[in-house]
Design a protein around this motif. Sequence first.
Motif, PDB file in Angstrom:
ATOM      1  N   PRO A 216       0.817  -1.202   0.000  1.00 55.06           N
ATOM      2  CA  PRO A 216       0.000   0.000   0.000  1.00 55.06           C
ATOM      3  C   PRO A 216       0.858   1.263   0.000  1.00 55.06           C
ATOM      4  N   VAL A 217       0.204   2.418  -0.195  1.00 52.73           N
ATOM      5  CA  VAL A 217       0.920   3.698  -0.276  1.00 52.73           C
ATOM      6  C   VAL A 217       0.764   4.408   1.077  1.00 52.73           C
ATOM      7  N   ILE A 218       1.686   4.143   1.991  1.00 50.89           N
ATOM      8  CA  ILE A 218       1.575   4.639   3.364  1.00 50.89           C
ATOM      9  C   ILE A 218       2.261   5.996   3.507  1.00 50.89           C
ATOM     10  N   PHE A 219       1.506   6.970   4.004  1.00 55.11           N
ATOM     11  CA  PHE A 219       2.064   8.292   4.286  1.00 55.11           C
ATOM     12  C   PHE A 219       3.124   8.149   5.375  1.00 55.11           C
ATOM     13  N   SER A 220       4.246   8.815   5.194  1.00 57.26           N
ATOM     14  CA  SER A 220       5.401   8.584   6.070  1.00 57.26           C
ATOM     15  C   SER A 220       5.166   8.982   7.524  1.00 57.26           C
ATOM     16  N   GLY A 221       4.175   9.835   7.776  1.00 58.53           N
ATOM     17  CA  GLY A 221       3.910  10.242   9.155  1.00 58.53           C
ATOM     18  C   GLY A 221       2.856   9.417   9.858  1.00 58.53           C
ATOM     19  N   THR A 222       2.427   8.323   9.254  1.00 61.24           N
ATOM     20  CA  THR A 222       1.343   7.516   9.816  1.00 61.24           C
ATOM     21  C   THR A 222       1.650   7.062  11.242  1.00 61.24           C
TER      22      THR A 222
END
Length: 230
Positions: free
Chosen positions: A115-121
């Motif tokens: 998946p395309v996970i936002f780096s600040g998750t």
Amino acid sequence: MKKIISVIGAGGKTTLIHRLAEEYQRKGNAVLVTTTTHMFAEPGTDLSGDAFSIREKLQRDHYCMAGIQCSENPQKTQALPEHTLRELLHYADIALIEADGAKHHSLKYPSGAEPVIFSGTTDLYLVLGTWDIGKPCKKVIFRFDEMQKEELIRDDMELPKRKILPEEAVTEEHIRRILRAYRYRLKKIGYNEKITCLFSKQDGENIRFCQADTAARMPRAFLKPGFSKV
């Protein structure tokens, strides 16, 4: 503390996001809903891509769904520029991000770029739909071809490598293989935080969710009506 929640998988991601948004809003939080891939542009979605416009809605309404209109499909929205999203996080208490696409399938096997996970998750929910158990894998699992290739080589004691046929019926084993693939992809991109796994099931026009146990196996009660609702 601000939360940045990414939701991945298939079988109720958008429904889960809206329920979480309602709950966080009820508690007085300003909630931003967006995507790192594509999602349906619902009425009221801010498609301007303008940080000032979105910020105003967050401050006024304590809620905004935002993205950029997709050129290939005007009914969908795609990701905001990363710098815009990072700016908006200063004004949102909670960001809910749909970080995976499944084209309305109840299950999905992730490809190498997903998946395309936002780096600040800070929190991650993996949704696994179960209402198509018993139906052919090819019809139920998005990116089934990817699953066929990878499960011929991915091997461990619990889930040995094997050939998965298009017409074999989806079982709990297939869902556990999908979960393993997601864990592998997430580890590969460097996401090592907690993953909350939710099984989903259709209940009439509603979708219900049940959190997996530590072994990520479906509880027997999950197959009966009345399990806990998120």
